[in-house]
Design a protein around this motif. Structure first.
Motif, PDB file in Angstrom:
ATOM      1  N   LYS A   1       6.750  -9.504   6.588  1.00  0.00           N
ATOM      2  CA  LYS A   1       5.601  -8.747   6.084  1.00  0.00           C
ATOM      3  C   LYS A   1       4.562  -8.446   7.171  1.00  0.00           C
ATOM      4  CE  LYS A   1       7.248  -9.229   1.838  1.00  0.00           C
ATOM      5  NZ  LYS A   1       7.907  -8.099   1.151  1.00  0.00           N
ATOM      6  N   GLY A   2       4.745  -7.295   7.799  1.00  0.00           N
ATOM      7  CA  GLY A   2       3.726  -6.761   8.696  1.00  0.00           C
ATOM      8  C   GLY A   2       2.522  -6.332   7.876  1.00  0.00           C
ATOM      9  N   PRO A   3       1.456  -5.858   8.533  1.00  0.00           N
ATOM     10  CA  PRO A   3       0.210  -5.567   7.810  1.00  0.00           C
ATOM     11  C   PRO A   3       0.394  -4.680   6.574  1.00  0.00           C
ATOM     12  CG  PRO A   3      -0.146  -5.437  10.164  1.00  0.00           C
ATOM     13  CD  PRO A   3       1.326  -5.682   9.979  1.00  0.00           C
ATOM     14  N   ASN A   4       1.218  -3.650   6.658  1.00  0.00           N
ATOM     15  CA  ASN A   4       1.358  -2.741   5.509  1.00  0.00           C
ATOM     16  C   ASN A   4       2.041  -3.415   4.333  1.00  0.00           C
ATOM     17  OD1 ASN A   4       0.239  -0.858   7.197  1.00  0.00           O
ATOM     18  ND2 ASN A   4       2.173   0.182   7.654  1.00  0.00           N
ATOM     19  N   GLU A   5       3.184  -4.072   4.613  1.00  0.00           N
ATOM     20  CA  GLU A   5       3.918  -4.724   3.523  1.00  0.00           C
ATOM     21  C   GLU A   5       3.154  -5.944   3.004  1.00  0.00           C
ATOM     22  OE1 GLU A   5       6.195  -4.978   6.840  1.00  0.00           O
ATOM     23  OE2 GLU A   5       5.527  -2.912   6.567  1.00  0.00           O
TER      24      GLU A   5
ATOM     25  N   ASP B   1      -0.068  -6.234   2.828  1.00  0.00           N
ATOM     26  CA  ASP B   1      -1.127  -5.737   1.946  1.00  0.00           C
ATOM     27  C   ASP B   1      -0.559  -5.435   0.562  1.00  0.00           C
ATOM     28  OD1 ASP B   1      -3.791  -4.782   1.351  1.00  0.00           O
ATOM     29  OD2 ASP B   1      -2.891  -2.785   1.337  1.00  0.00           O
ATOM     30  N   GLU B   2       0.636  -4.861   0.551  1.00  0.00           N
ATOM     31  CA  GLU B   2       1.295  -4.528  -0.714  1.00  0.00           C
ATOM     32  C   GLU B   2       1.612  -5.806  -1.517  1.00  0.00           C
ATOM     33  OE1 GLU B   2       1.863  -1.748  -2.147  1.00  0.00           O
ATOM     34  OE2 GLU B   2       3.260  -2.403  -3.704  1.00  0.00           O
TER      35      GLU B   2
ATOM     36  N   ARG C   1      -1.522  -7.302  -2.884  1.00  0.00           N
ATOM     37  CA  ARG C   1      -1.992  -6.517  -4.039  1.00  0.00           C
ATOM     38  C   ARG C   1      -1.220  -6.940  -5.306  1.00  0.00           C
ATOM     39  NH1 ARG C   1      -0.911  -2.175  -6.488  1.00  0.00           N
ATOM     40  NH2 ARG C   1       0.970  -1.749  -5.286  1.00  0.00           N
TER      41      ARG C   1
ATOM     42  N   SER D   1      -1.012 -10.036  10.104  1.00  0.00           N
ATOM     43  CA  SER D   1      -1.252  -9.495   8.768  1.00  0.00           C
ATOM     44  C   SER D   1      -2.400 -10.196   8.045  1.00  0.00           C
ATOM     45  CB  SER D   1       0.030  -9.611   7.930  1.00  0.00           C
ATOM     46  OG  SER D   1       1.087  -8.912   8.565  1.00  0.00           O
TER      47      SER D   1
ATOM     48  N   ALA E   1      -5.479  -7.930   6.798  1.00  0.00           N
ATOM     49  CA  ALA E   1      -5.194  -7.111   5.618  1.00  0.00           C
ATOM     50  C   ALA E   1      -5.129  -7.976   4.360  1.00  0.00           C
ATOM     51  CB  ALA E   1      -3.863  -6.366   5.798  1.00  0.00           C
TER      52      ALA E   1
ATOM     53  N   ARG F   1      -7.703  -8.052   1.137  1.00  0.00           N
ATOM     54  CA  ARG F   1      -7.161  -7.755  -0.194  1.00  0.00           C
ATOM     55  C   ARG F   1      -7.439  -8.887  -1.181  1.00  0.00           C
ATOM     56  NH1 ARG F   1      -6.045  -3.251  -2.615  1.00  0.00           N
ATOM     57  NH2 ARG F   1      -4.888  -2.459  -0.829  1.00  0.00           N
TER      58      ARG F   1
END
Ligand code: PGA
Length: 252
Positions: free
Chosen positions: A15-19, A21-22, A25, A47, A50, A54
Motif C-alpha cells: 500500500k503506497g500512498p494512493n492505495e 489512502d483508499e 477510507r 504512506s 496520507a 485520512r
C-alpha cells in the motif's frame, strides 16, 4: 480492571500512498461504530501522511513499522521516532520478526528502538517469537525470555506497563499456520508470569497481542484466551472487511 483489547494491522511493504489512502477510507467506514477496541494500522512510512490525515478524529491510531534509534544524523534511508511523531503517529513496532531475520535487528538494537520510541513520545509494540526450529528444540521459553529481557532492558516499570507486547511465533507468520489457542495462551501466560519481576500492576496492565495468520475465522477463539489481549494482523489487515471482522471478534 480488564485490559482493553488492542488490534493492530501491520501492512508491511504493501500500500503506497494512493492505495493506503483508499484502505484507510474503507477502514474509517468499516470501523465507524467501534468504541470498545483500541485499533491501529501500520502503513509503510511513505504512506503514513496520507493515512494519518485520512484517519484524523476517527479513533483509529497510526503506527510506524520501524524507527531508527537516533534522533537525526548520517543514517541514509532511515527515519527517526521524532520524525514519525510529527505526523501524529501513536505507536511504533519494534523487533518484528522480519526486522530481526532480514535486517539484522538484534535484541540490543530492538532495545535501543524501544527506548527511542519512548524518547519520541511513541508507544512501542515489542514483538517476540520463536522459530519452528527453536520450538522443536524445546527453546520457546528461553527465546522469549531473552527477547523480553533484551528488549525491555533498562526501562522503568511505568514504561514497561505502557509497552504492548506481541507474541508472534515466526512459524505462524504469513504461513496460514496459526498457533492453536492453547499453544498461544501457554506462551502468553509465560510472558505475563515473566512480567512478575516488575511491580504487580505491570503484569496486570501490559497488553499482549497474538500475531501469526490471524484471520476472521480464528480470531474469536484466540482472543477469548485469558492472556491474549489483542492481535497483530498482517495479511488480513490489508482488507478492510476482514480487519473489521477481527476487530469485532475482540468484543465478542
Ligand atoms: P500475518 O502477519 O498475519 O500475515 O501472519 C502477522 C505479522 O507479521 O505481524
Amino acid at each position: 480492571m480488564a485490559r482493553r483489547p488492542f488490534i493492530a494491522g501491520n501492512w508491511k511493504m504493501n500500500k503506497g500512498p494512493n492505495e493506503a489512502d483508499e484502505l484507510a477510507r474503507e477502514l474509517k467506514s468499516a470501523l465507524a461504530g467501534n468504541t470498545a477496541v483500541d485499533v491501529a494500522v501500520a502503513p509503510p512510512s511513505i504512506s503514513i501522511p496520507a493515512v494519518a490525515a485520512r484517519l484524523q478524529h476517527t479513533g483509529i491510531q497510526v503506527a510506524a513499522q520501524d524507527l531508527h534509534p537516533q534522533v537525526s544524523g548520517a543514517f541514509t534511508g532511515q527515519i527517526s521516532g521524532e520524525m514519525i511523531r510529527q505526523l501524529g503517529v501513536a505507536y511504533a513496532l519494534c523487533g518484528h520478526s522480519e526486522r530481526r531475520a532480514l535486517f539484522g535487528d538484534t535484541d540490543v538494537i530492538v532495545n535501543a528502538k524501544v527506548k527511542a520510541a519512548f524518547r519520541a513520545g511513541l508507544l512501542p509494540v515489542l514483538c517476540v517469537g520463536e522459530t519452528l526450529e527453536q520450538r522443536d528444540g524445546g527453546q520457546v521459553e528461553a527465546v522469549i525470555e531473552a527477547q523480553l529481557s533484551g528488549g525491555l532492558e533498562g526501562l522503568e516499570a511505568d514504561q514497561v506497563a505502557a509497552v504492548t507486547l506481541a507474541y508472534e511465533p515466526v512459524w505462524a507468520i504469513g504461513t496460514g499456520r496459526t498457533a492453536s489457542p492453547a499453544q498461544a495462551q501457554e506462551v502468553h501466560a509465560f510472558i505475563r508470569g515473566w512480567l512478575g519481576r516488575y511491580p504487580d500492576y505491570v503484569a496486570r496492565t501490559v497488553r499482549i497481542q497474538y500475531g501469526g495468520s490471524v484471520k476472521p475465522g480464528n480470531a474469536a477463539e484466540l482472543l477469548a484466551q485469558p492472556d491474549i489481549d489483542g492481535a497483530l494482523v498482517g495479511g488480513a489487515a490489508l482488507n478492510a472487511e476482514s480487519f473489521a471482522a477481527i476487530v469485532a471478534a475482540a468484543t465478542a
